[in-house]
Design an enzyme around this catalytic site. Structure first.
Site, short mmCIF file in Angstrom:
data_model
loop_
_atom_site.label_atom_id
_atom_site.label_comp_id
_atom_site.label_asym_id
_atom_site.label_seq_id
_atom_site.Cartn_x
_atom_site.Cartn_y
_atom_site.Cartn_z
N GLU A 128 -105.39 -73.41 75.39
CA GLU A 128 -103.99 -73.03 75.23
C GLU A 128 -103.75 -71.57 75.62
O GLU A 128 -103.23 -70.77 74.82
CB GLU A 128 -103.52 -73.26 73.79
CG GLU A 128 -103.68 -74.69 73.29
CD GLU A 128 -102.53 -75.59 73.69
OE1 GLU A 128 -101.68 -75.17 74.50
OE2 GLU A 128 -102.49 -76.73 73.20
N GLY B 220 -103.08 -82.03 67.67
CA GLY B 220 -103.75 -83.03 66.86
C GLY B 220 -104.47 -84.10 67.63
O GLY B 220 -105.03 -85.02 67.04
#
Length: 245
Positions: free
Chosen positions: A160, A37
C-alpha cells in the site's frame, strides 16, 4: 524470479491465505488488488519471512530454490525488501543515516540526496532531519520509499505505498517504481487503488485469501471493480473479508 506454490497461512487457527499460486518475472511490476481484510498484508509479511507469518503449507521459490525456511535477514541478503504499509520507525537516526543503512557494502547507484529527489523531498531540507514524530505519515512513506531505492533490491514488496498519499506524492511514487525496474528490480505492488494497479505489467485479484484471477491490469481491475464486495466473514481480526459474487 519468485514463485509461490500453493502457499497457505493461518493466524490463531484462522485461514488467511489458501492455496495461493503466483509467479513474478524479472523486472516485472505485478500488482495485487484486494480490499481490506483479503490477506494482502499477510502475503507481504509471509514473503518477507516474518516469524509470525510462517507458511502452514506450500513453498516459496527464489530463482528455482526454496526460501521458505530462510529468515528475514537471509531473504534480505538475496535482495528482497519490504516497504511497510505503516512506515517503520527508526527514532533518533537522521534521514541521511537511515538512507545509508541499506547501502552498506554496496556500490550505490544513487546518493541519499538523489533518493530524496526521486520521492519529491528537498535534500537540503530533509537529510539532516531526525526520523521521529516531527515527520508526517506521508513524509515517512516517501522517506521509506527513498530507502528502498537506496537499497537497490532485486525484489521490492510495496505494501500500500499509495495509502495516505496525495496526488502529487503519488506521481513521485510511480516514478520511483519505474526507476527501480530500470535498475533491474521486480516489484510486487500491493494496493486497493485501481490507478496504481494500472501501472503493472500483470495484476492479480486477491479475495478471501485466494487468487481469483491473474492477467492484464485492465482485466483484473474490471473483476475487482464489478465483483469484489464486502461481506460478513472474518479473515483477519477486526477486518472485513471480501466475497466474490
Amino acid at each position: 524470479m519468485l514463485e509461490l506454490q500453493h502457499i497457505a497461512v493461518q493466524k490463531n487457527g484462522t485461514p488467511i491465505l489458501m492455496q495461493v499460486d503466483l509467479r513474478i518475472a524479472a523486472q516485472e511490476i505485478h500488482s495485487i488488488l484486494g480490499r481490506n481484510g483479503t490477506g494482502k498484508t499477510t502475503l507481504a509479511y509471509s514473503l518477507m519471512g516474518l516469524p509470525d507469518y510462517a507458511l502452514n503449507a506450500g513453498d516459496i521459490l527464489w530463482e528455482g530454490r526454496s526460501i521458505t525456511n530462510l529468515s528475514v535477514a537471509e531473504r534480505a541478503k538475496l535482495g528482497i525488501t519490504l516497504a511497510w504499509q505503516e512506515p517503520a520507525r527508526f527514532e533518533g537516526l537522521s534521514v541521511a543515516e537511515y538512507l545509508h543503512l541499506g547501502q552498506q557494502g554496496k556500490k550505490a547507484a544513487f546518493s541519499p540526496a538523489q533518493c530524496l529527489d526521486q520521492v519529491g523531498l528537498d535534500p537540503t531540507a530533509y537529510l539532516a532531519r531526525t526520523v521521529d514524530a516531527t515527520l508526517s505519515g506521508g513524509e515517512r512513506k516517501r522517506i521509506e520509499l527513498a530507502a528502498v531505492l537506496a537499497m537497490q533490491p532485486r525484489l521490492a514488496i510495496l505494501d500500500e505505498p499509495d495509502s495516505g498519499i496525495d496526488a502529487l506524492s503519488l506521481d513521485f511514487i510511480k516514478g520511483v517504481i519505474r526507476t527501480l525496474v530500470r535498475e533491474g528490480a521486480s516489484i510486487l505492488l500491493i494496493t486497493h487503488h485501481e490507478e496504481v494497479a494500472a501501472m503493472a505489467d500483470r495484476a492479480s485479484v486477491l479475495c478471501a485469501g485466494r487468487i481469483l484471477k491473474t492477467g492484464l491490469p485492465e482485466e483484473a481491475t474490471r473483476l475487482f471493480r464489478n465483483h469484489c464486495q464486502p461481506c460478513r466473514h472474518v479473515n483477519e481480526p477486526e477486518e472485513e473479508l471480501i466475497h466474490y459474487v
